[in-house]
Design a protein around this motif. Sequence first.
Motif, PDB file in Angstrom:
ATOM      1  N   THR A  51       0.837  -1.209   0.000  1.00 21.96           N
ATOM      2  CA  THR A  51       0.000   0.000   0.000  1.00 21.96           C
ATOM      3  C   THR A  51       0.867   1.252   0.000  1.00 21.96           C
ATOM      4  N   ARG A  65       1.858   2.064  -3.285  1.00 26.24           N
ATOM      5  CA  ARG A  65       0.704   2.263  -4.153  1.00 26.24           C
ATOM      6  C   ARG A  65       0.558   1.143  -5.189  1.00 26.24           C
ATOM      7  N   ASP A 117      -4.196   0.139  -3.753  1.00 20.82           N
ATOM      8  CA  ASP A 117      -4.785   1.425  -3.368  1.00 20.82           C
ATOM      9  C   ASP A 117      -5.430   1.311  -1.993  1.00 20.82           C
ATOM     10  N   THR A 125      -1.754   9.231  -1.648  1.00 20.15           N
ATOM     11  CA  THR A 125      -3.068   8.660  -1.964  1.00 20.15           C
ATOM     12  C   THR A 125      -3.812   9.492  -3.000  1.00 20.15           C
ATOM     13  N   SER A 142      -1.524  10.337  -9.214  1.00 20.11           N
ATOM     14  CA  SER A 142      -1.677   9.305 -10.238  1.00 20.11           C
ATOM     15  C   SER A 142      -0.853   9.714 -11.447  1.00 20.11           C
ATOM     16  N   LEU A 166       2.679   9.736  -9.963  1.00 18.96           N
ATOM     17  CA  LEU A 166       2.865   8.439  -9.314  1.00 18.96           C
ATOM     18  C   LEU A 166       4.112   7.744  -9.855  1.00 18.96           C
TER      19      LEU A 166
END
Length: 568
Positions: free
Chosen positions: A369, A372, A375, A389, A392, A396
């Motif tokens: 997690t 990532r 998710d 969190t 993206s 990311l």
Amino acid sequence: MNQNPLLSVENLSVEFLSDAGLVRALQNVSFDLQAGQTLGLVGESGSGKSVTALSIMGLLSKTNARITSGKILFQHPQWGRTDLLTLGEEQMGKVRGLYISMIFQEPMTSLNPVKRCGLQVEEALLWHGVAKPKEARKKVLDLFEEVKLPNPARVFRAWPHELSGGQQQRVMIAMAMACNPALLIADEPTTALDAKVQNSILDLMAQLQQRHAMSMIFITHDLGVVSRVASQAAVMLNGRIVEARPVGDLLSNPVHPYTKALIACRPEPGLRPLRLAIVSDFENEDEKSTLIPSEHSAERANRHLSIYSQEPVLRVKGLKTHYVTKRNLFGKALKHFDAVDNLSFDMFRGETLGLVGESGSGKTSLGRTLMRLIDPAAGKIVYQGEDLTKISGRALKNFRRKIQIIFQDPYSSLTPGVQIGKALVEPMRVHSILKNDKERKMKVFGLLELVGLEERLFYRYPHEFSGGQRQRIAIARALVLNPEFIICDEPVSALDVSVQAQVLNLLNDLKRDFGLTYLFISHDLAIVRFMSDRIMVMHNGKMLELQEADQLFINPANEYTRELISYH
């Protein structure tokens, strides 16, 4: 009264024909095993332990293995003292399972995945005629009860994949015990299990051995395990027995340098060495004392003051990760399992945070997690001020340059058909690191040397490496993107003890040289204590406590932690 040993192995030599030529796997191996005795057979991969066991069982390959000398004398209740090597396959089939049984290291690969567990044990009973069809099911349920499987009726109907690793191993033990053999050979039966489950399996095997007055050969690379189950121990190296004595004598006063090295490769409770001993440290006894410096408590306190006086590099707040366990016909989630449940903690640049807990506690789910790769369902992961969190795409991708992961099984995380050099160049190409592949290749050469591998190995494939070499490759791959933070997910649990020591020393050297931060996940508390500045204990997805490593061992705050420590 018959004074003969139950088993005598005399001058056993075995050769294998391989692509590299003739390999002498065993060289004049000899030992006796008395009725009711447990012999620990100790050594690293390739030492000849499993070949010895397979020779006794008559399971060596018929195509590339050859027994060149020796006898294996077994005290058969009907045939008397019999050389097993003179028996044909039909006669050996009447010995195997009925009088001599074996438990293998990996229960999931030993159990038939498409046959219910109870039927597999029942088959062993029927094959040897020790139970009639009407009695077999009752006998299996009694065996499952004896090996302390919860709800034997459910386990009887279960498929192997529906059971935990510890439960699978108990099914294998029940199968091996089904015909009440005189000799049980256990080949690394607890290596892949966490400390609590390992402890319960070792207790179970000791109880069964005493209850059935059974002899046992217990094969392992861990002398600590041998001290739990065996009265005698034989240490193997390069196909030979180099030392054989009562376990207490061998552990307290080892004679052979290799035995001393095996003992010293494991972290000892209460000690804080800066590095672990490796086999080569014992090649010159006079130099041993200068090889292993220790970190004094004052030095450790000053280092921790420096680490923890800065702002956290990672803040985790209220993190939750769950897996869907049931969906309706339209795919909507109806039930889920909380793998990480409302977790909050900080990490600091330059520290190693150890993460411990038994299988299923949520350790790996937390690590993935944070990367990532999974998710989160809720919560925040703030790295250097940025909430991971909420990112993206390109953001990311850029983040993943900073945080890398080293997996437990390097072989399954490497592509079998790709040369390891190309596997190391590829991430740099994806992230546009360096100008061209020539420069990237030169960097890989440097990384291979850094982790103790030669440049020429660039062109080899994963299957051509040992487990320790593959783990070094996995470490090199984690370093190619110049990360700041590395998640080490059980990186040494599948390795021999001396190879473990080499890899752990390497990780500590890299941390010091590159200023890395580690989340070090393991079920082995001795290793976690050696590696860690602080330790976090997880159970059922929750954090039970988080303390400075030595303090956690000296004064654990939670009963579950005290229980884990008691197994080491």
